[in-house]
Design a protein around this motif. Structure first.
Motif, PDB file in Angstrom:
ATOM      1  N   GLU A 177       0.834  -1.246  -0.026  1.00 21.00           N
ATOM      2  CA  GLU A 177      -0.055  -0.163   0.026  1.00 21.00           C
ATOM      3  C   GLU A 177       0.722   1.214  -0.079  1.00 21.00           C
ATOM      4  O   GLU A 177       0.326   2.214  -0.825  1.00 21.00           O
TER       5      GLU A 177
ATOM      6  N   LYS B  74      -2.502  14.709  -8.845  1.00 20.96           N
ATOM      7  CA  LYS B  74      -2.739  13.123  -8.150  1.00 20.96           C
ATOM      8  C   LYS B  74      -1.869  13.152  -7.104  1.00 20.96           C
ATOM      9  O   LYS B  74      -2.385  12.557  -5.836  1.00 20.96           O
TER      10      LYS B  74
ATOM     11  N   ARG C  67      -4.494  12.384   9.521  1.00 18.98           N
ATOM     12  CA  ARG C  67      -4.211  11.007  10.186  1.00 18.98           C
ATOM     13  C   ARG C  67      -3.228  11.783  11.249  1.00 18.98           C
ATOM     14  O   ARG C  67      -2.773  12.866  11.358  1.00 18.98           O
TER      15      ARG C  67
ATOM     16  N   LEU D 139      -3.571  15.277  -4.370  1.00 17.79           N
ATOM     17  CA  LEU D 139      -4.555  14.493  -3.645  1.00 17.79           C
ATOM     18  C   LEU D 139      -4.102  13.505  -2.685  1.00 17.79           C
ATOM     19  O   LEU D 139      -4.886  13.509  -1.389  1.00 17.79           O
ATOM     20  N   MET D 140      -3.190  12.695  -2.866  1.00 19.10           N
ATOM     21  CA  MET D 140      -2.600  11.735  -2.051  1.00 19.10           C
ATOM     22  C   MET D 140      -2.137  12.419  -0.770  1.00 19.10           C
ATOM     23  O   MET D 140      -2.141  11.960   0.220  1.00 19.10           O
ATOM     24  N   THR D 141      -1.357  13.687  -0.875  1.00 20.13           N
ATOM     25  CA  THR D 141      -0.852  14.456   0.153  1.00 20.13           C
ATOM     26  C   THR D 141      -2.113  14.884   0.820  1.00 20.13           C
ATOM     27  O   THR D 141      -2.189  15.013   2.200  1.00 20.13           O
ATOM     28  N   LEU D 142      -2.998  15.140   0.507  1.00 19.67           N
ATOM     29  CA  LEU D 142      -4.328  15.857   0.913  1.00 19.67           C
ATOM     30  C   LEU D 142      -5.057  14.639   1.934  1.00 19.67           C
ATOM     31  O   LEU D 142      -5.325  14.960   3.062  1.00 19.67           O
ATOM     32  N   ARG D 143      -4.850  13.431   1.272  1.00 16.43           N
ATOM     33  CA  ARG D 143      -5.332  12.334   2.094  1.00 16.43           C
ATOM     34  C   ARG D 143      -4.810  11.992   3.458  1.00 16.43           C
ATOM     35  O   ARG D 143      -5.237  11.543   4.550  1.00 16.43           O
ATOM     36  N   HIS D 144      -3.328  12.524   3.661  1.00 12.87           N
ATOM     37  CA  HIS D 144      -2.659  12.345   4.751  1.00 12.87           C
ATOM     38  C   HIS D 144      -2.606  13.594   5.688  1.00 12.87           C
ATOM     39  O   HIS D 144      -2.291  13.509   6.989  1.00 12.87           O
TER      40      HIS D 144
ATOM     41  N   GLU E  34       1.279   4.130  -2.756  1.00 17.69           N
ATOM     42  CA  GLU E  34       1.314   5.556  -2.198  1.00 17.69           C
ATOM     43  C   GLU E  34       2.389   6.394  -2.857  1.00 17.69           C
ATOM     44  O   GLU E  34       2.327   7.720  -3.672  1.00 17.69           O
TER      45      GLU E  34
END
Lengths: 367, 156
Positions: A182, B8, B19, B11-16, A186
């Motif tokens: 995963e 893209k 947390r 977006l991945m950074t935003l998801r983090h 990423e």
């Protein structure tokens, strides 16, 4: 009318963040173009080969940690394999598998660092670095609980390993391997299609396969040029002949290909680790070897596929407890030799990226 | 389309963003240090016989042992000194010691202002070892029980 300018010299390093240590690149420029590059090494020289001649075979193991300090396990392994070859010592099966496990974890940690610093040089700042250090940190925790140290591990011993793994190692390693695919996905989402990396690294620093072979480059630098050569397959050591994995190769040998090869090697390492943890046999992890080991007179060369390429140790014994000659074939140093041909014709920022894509560690270049 | 890869990644950074952080704030929170960690070297006077195997195993030669024989044949440890200016914490002395008198463990936050303070003689080493034993219920890093101060006098 064409203007002719006087060639001038730009020194990149020795104190420059993109040289990964104390490495000096003396670039002769014609305007913005590099017309010549000269590598000046030796700022970190510690005369390790000479120091080793005054110490016993076991005492040299901690010194090999300081060669490529980002992959100490691989260095320990290569050196101990050379001594075992010299003295004719067989390592028990469990020891062989533990060595593979540690070497592959080390490969993940090293490639995480290599990819992250390469991305930083391309202008993708701290996010990949921080994310990859998160996984590297967990690997270093595994090393610490096994052998007591994180970077200078001093783990592999002549005839086996220093400690068997503690009971808490297996759950932690399995949990890490479970989340690794995963995490790699990423990284790929973050980096692979990133226009900054594509624009900066595609068709930059192209290394032709014949030049790569001629300059005896190895590791991801060689495989990025499309040459299928991996010592784990070509000359299997430890337990690699019983494990299944693929060797990723690049297509055109530019910086982006080397980056892709490292990315894919992360996946392959996870694959190897899952098999090795399943197959880990019971039994002793090492055989007893006298503190002052006296191998019979002779010579031996052992090589492994370290994360950076072919790492070899050449030892000559005269029957005394100290090696008569101790030579290191370090991948970083030899991978640097085609650098001149790769950077001539580029600009300074491209040269920095090319240097970053080779993934050198100066502890190993200068030793 | 140009910019799609960056979007893209963003977006991945935003998801983090939402947390929990992975980092800890060091002086307030201290990470769990595994028992095998080679944080420091502890030398236990009561276990040491003065055989100087550790000094022979040391790659740097940072251990100094000087002994004189007693009448009953055992050795009196005149000097036992570890030069932590040279020590690289490889742990070979710990593996070499047949009596487990030198063990890895102890404080990792023992930075000093004066470089030469890292040279520790047997008194400084004993102070460090006793401080460790006091804070660890008189148990050695390898899990064995250590004698308490009163018992030690009785042994002599």
């Amino acid at each position: 009318m064409t203007m002719k300018s006087e060639p001038f010299v730009v020194n990149v390093g020795p104190q420059h963040p993109s040289t990964h240590g104390v490495f000096r690149l003396r670039l002769t420029m014609d305007g913005e173009k590099i017309v010549d590059a000269e590598m000046v090494v030796g700022y970190l020289h510690r005369s390790m080969e000479k120091l080793a001649e005054g110490r016993t075979y076991t005492q040299n193991i901690p010194f090999t940690d300081r060669l490529d300090y980002l992959s100490a396990m691989s260095n320990n392994l290569a050196y101990c394999m050379a001594v075992e070859k010299l003295a004719g010592i067989d390592v028990p099966e469990r020891g062989q598998f533990l060595r593979v496990i540690m070497a592959e974890f080390q490969r993940i940690a090293n490639h995480a660092m290599a990819i992250a610093s390469f991305a930083m040089e391309c202008g993708v700042w701290f996010t990949p670095l921080m994310w990859m250090f998160r996984e590297r940190e967990k690997i270093l925790d595994l090393f610490e609980m096994t052998c007591g140290a994180r970077l200078t591990t001093n783990y592999v011993r002549i005839g086996g390993v220093s400690f068997d793994i503690p009971p808490e190692f297996m759950p932690a390693a399995r949990a890490l391997l479970k989340e690794m695919p995963e995490r790699i996905a990423e990284y790929e989402a973050l980096l692979m299609e990133n226009e900054i990396i594509l624009a900066r690294s595609r068709d930059v620093g192209v290394l032709q396969p014949d030049l790569a072979i001629a300059s005896s480059a190895s590791g991801p630098v060689l495989r990025g040029s499309g040459v299928m050569w991996d010592i784990r397959k070509a000359d299997p050591y430890a337990a690699y002949d019983r494990l299944e994995f693929d060797i990723p190769v690049g297509t055109c040998g530019d910086c982006y290909d080397r980056f892709l090869v490292r990315m894919e090697e992360l996946r392959q390492s996870v694959r190897i680790l899952e098999q090795a943890l399943d197959m880990l046999p019971d039994g002793p992890a090492s055989v007893n070897v006298p503190l002052a080991l006296r191998p019979p007179a002779g010579e031996a060369y052992a090589r492994i596929e370290a994360p950076k390429g072919e790492l070899g140790f050449y030892l000559v014994s005269d029957g005394s407890p100290h090696p008569h000659r101790f030579h290191i074939r370090s991948p970083s140093y030899i991978n640097l030799t085609p650098l001149r041909d790769m950077v001539v014709g580029l600009t300074v920022p491209d040269a920095v990226i090319t240097l970053g894509s080779i993934d050198i560690v100066l502890g190993e270049v200068d030793r | 389309m140009y910019g799609l890869g960056i979007a893209k990644g963003m977006l991945m950074t935003l998801r983090h963003l939402f947390r929990r952080p992975f980092t800890i704030q060091y002086p307030e929170e201290v990470r769990h240090v595994p028992p095998r960690a080679r944080t420091n070297l502890l030398w236990f006077d009561e276990r040491c016989t003065g055989c100087s195997t550790c000094a022979q195993a040391c790659p740097d030669g940072c251990i100094l042992v000087a002994t004189s024989p007693r009448e009953d044949g055992s050795l009196n440890k005149d000097r036992y000194e570890i030069d932590f200016r040279l020590c690289m914490f490889c742990g070979l002395c710990v593996e070499a010691c047949p009596y487990e008198a030198i063990q890895a463990g102890g404080p990792f936050d023992d930075a000093v202002y004066i470089f030469d303070d890292m040279y520790r003689d047997k008194h400084a080493l004993t102070r460090m070892a006793q401080a460790y034993l006091e804070s660890h219920d008189y148990t050695y890093p390898n899990g064995k029980k250590a004698p308490r101060p009163g018992q030690l006098v009785a042994m002599k």
